[in-house]
Design an enzyme around this catalytic site. Sequence first.
Site, mmCIF file in Angstrom:
data_model
loop_
_atom_site.group_PDB
_atom_site.id
_atom_site.type_symbol
_atom_site.label_atom_id
_atom_site.label_comp_id
_atom_site.label_asym_id
_atom_site.label_seq_id
_atom_site.Cartn_x
_atom_site.Cartn_y
_atom_site.Cartn_z
ATOM 1 N NE ARG A 50 -6.151 -0.139 0.619
ATOM 2 C CZ ARG A 50 -5.976 -0.777 1.767
ATOM 3 N NH1 ARG A 50 -5.423 -0.153 2.788
ATOM 4 N NH2 ARG A 50 -6.345 -2.035 1.898
ATOM 5 C CD GLU B 186 -1.581 -3.090 9.029
ATOM 6 O OE1 GLU B 186 -1.123 -1.935 8.832
ATOM 7 O OE2 GLU B 186 -2.192 -3.739 8.157
ATOM 8 C CD GLU C 58 -0.327 0.541 4.433
ATOM 9 O OE1 GLU C 58 0.432 -0.437 4.551
ATOM 10 O OE2 GLU C 58 -1.564 0.427 4.299
ATOM 11 C CG HIS D 52 0.577 -3.840 5.419
ATOM 12 N ND1 HIS D 52 -0.099 -3.459 4.283
ATOM 13 C CD2 HIS D 52 0.948 -5.131 5.209
ATOM 14 C CE1 HIS D 52 -0.146 -4.466 3.430
ATOM 15 N NE2 HIS D 52 0.488 -5.499 3.972
ATOM 16 C CG HIS E 18 -1.897 -1.151 1.195
ATOM 17 N ND1 HIS E 18 -2.334 -1.795 2.332
ATOM 18 C CD2 HIS E 18 -2.506 -1.775 0.151
ATOM 19 C CE1 HIS E 18 -3.182 -2.749 1.992
ATOM 20 N NE2 HIS E 18 -3.298 -2.760 0.667
#
Length: 576
Positions: free
Chosen positions: A239, A381, A184, A307, A181
Site C-alpha cells: 500500500r 473509491e 489500488e 483510489h 496507494h
Amino acid sequence: MSARALIPVSVLAALLSFSTARAQVPELEPIERYDGEVVVRATLRNAQDLMLLTQLSDDPWSHAPGIGAPSDWRLPRERLATLRAAGVPFEIFIPDVQALVQAERERLAQPQEAADWFADFKDLAAINARLDSFVAARPDLCSIVNLPVTTIQGRTIKGIRISRHPAGTSMPAFAFTGTQHAREWGGTMTAMWIIDRLVEDADTDARIGAILDASEVFVFPVINPDGYLHSWSNNRLWRKNRRLNSGGSYGVDLNRNWGFQWGGQGASTQQSSETYRGTSAFSEPETRAYRDWATPRTNIAAHLDIHAYSELLLWPWGYTATLPVDQTSFDRVGASMHDAIQAIEGRDYIAGPVYTTIYPSSGGVCDWAYGALGQLSYCVEVRDTGTYGFIMPPSEILPNVRENFAGALAMMEETLKACTITLTVGPDVIMTADTATPVRVSVAANVGTLLASNPVRLKWKVSGGAVQAVTMTLASGQWGASLPATACGNTLQWWVEAETNFSVTRWPSNAAMSSRSTSTGACGIEGDLDGDGVVGAGDIAFLLLHYGACTGCPSDLDGDGVVGAGDIAVLVLLFS
C-alpha cells in the site's frame, strides 16, 4: 486511443518497455505469498470486536472499519476460529487470497495484445510508455509534465497536460492524481482512461472539446511509482511508499502525509501500520513533489484523487466532522458526479464528506488541496464493494473506468459553470466611435461564492492590442462598466469574467479565447455600417437588422428616429 492512430508509437513503446511481473522482481527480494489467508467481511458489534479484529489482522481492506458497519479484513484462516469463538458475525468474501494473486500473476506474465491496452492491468513501464505515445500522436494537444522531486528510489513522477491552448494561457485547470496507494490498480487504470478519452475524443466529442477549449487538464496516474512497482514485483498487496523507516519497517501512507491538519485522527504513529503518517507533514518526496508543482498553479479549480475500492465519492473534511464552508458547492458538484456514474451501469456510489461518510482521516490530499490551496477537491473509491477487493478481474476494468470517467467529466463541466453570466446591456457588431459604451451583466454564482474583491471584470483589446480591464460595479442587481471611447476604424474584442473562490467563468462562451468583436466603423465613409470600408450590400443587410424605431442608431441615416425605407434610399445613394 485507437489502434489506427497509435500503432507505430504503441508498437515502439511495447518493444522498448515490454516486461513481465517476473522480470521486474529484484534478484534478492522474495515474492510475498498469502498462503492460507482469507478476506472476511465482519460486522463489528462493539469496541471489543474492533480491538479483536485489529489484533487478528494487520490489513483492513475496508474503508469503514467502524462499529455497527460491515468491514473487510485480510487474515490467516486459522484465526477464524477466534472470531467464531468471540461471536463476531462474519462471512468469507475471498476464501484463498494466494490463489487469486497467483492467477493474476500468471495471467499478466503472458504476452498481451497491444491494440487492446485496457484489456488488462499495466505495469509502470507500460504506463509511462503510454503517456509518451499520447504526446507523440498528439503533440498539439498533449505534453509530458514531470513533478519536480523524485521518489525515495529516485524515480520521476510522470504526468500529462491536455488542452487546446498552450501552457501559460489564462484559464481554469483540473488535476487528477492516482495510485497514492500502490495496490489500488483499478484506480491506476481509471486515471489512464481519463487521459485516453480526453485525447482520443478531443475532436469528436462535443463535451470533451468544450472542456479542452475552456481549460487545461493535468493527470498523474501514479503518484507512488516505487510502491506501484513493488506491488507488481514483490508484494501484490503493498500500500505505502518504499521509505525504510528507522524501526526497520517499510513505508509511509502518502495519503496521511499531506500538510493540512497533519497528525490528527485516522493516521497512525506506528511505522508498521498501513496508515503510518510519517515523521512530519510532507516528510515524503512524493507528497512534496506534488505540493511543489501544484501550489503555484492557482488556476487549478478542481481536483480528483482516485483510489480503490468501495464505490465511494468523498470530499473534505477528513480531519473533522465539521462541514466545510463550501459544503453546498461540494454537494452540488458531487451530486452531478454521482448521477453521472450511476447512469452508466447503475452503480450507486455513496457520497459525502470523508469524516462523516467513512471515518476520520487526517493528512489526506483532499483536505490539503481544499484547505491549503482552495481547490474543489474530491476522492473517488472505484469498484468494487468487496467481492474482489484490490484484485479486480480484467473484465471489470472497462465498466469501472467508463463510469468513473463520466463522474470526472461531470466534475469538470459543473466546475466550469461556476457562474452564469447574462448580458443585459452592451454593443453588438458595431458601436459609435469616440463614445464610451455601457455594458451590464447579471451574474449568478453556482459553485462557490463570488470573490469579495474584483469578482466581475470587463476586458477588451483594441485592434489586437494589449488586454485592458476594468472592475465592474454592482448596482440594482447588475454589474456595470463601460467600454472606452475608441476612434473610428478600430475593432474591439471584449468579454466579461466572473470569478468565484474556485473558478473563473467567461462570457460570451466559456472558452479561453472567447470574445465579442465590435467595430467602430471605418473613418470618413458615410454609410459604411459594417465597417468593411465599402458601402454595399453588406451595409443594407446590417441596416435591416435594426429596422424599426431606433433613435441614435448608426443605421438611422436620415435622422428621423426610425430605420426604414428612407434610410435605404440614402444608403443606395452612397453605394461605392
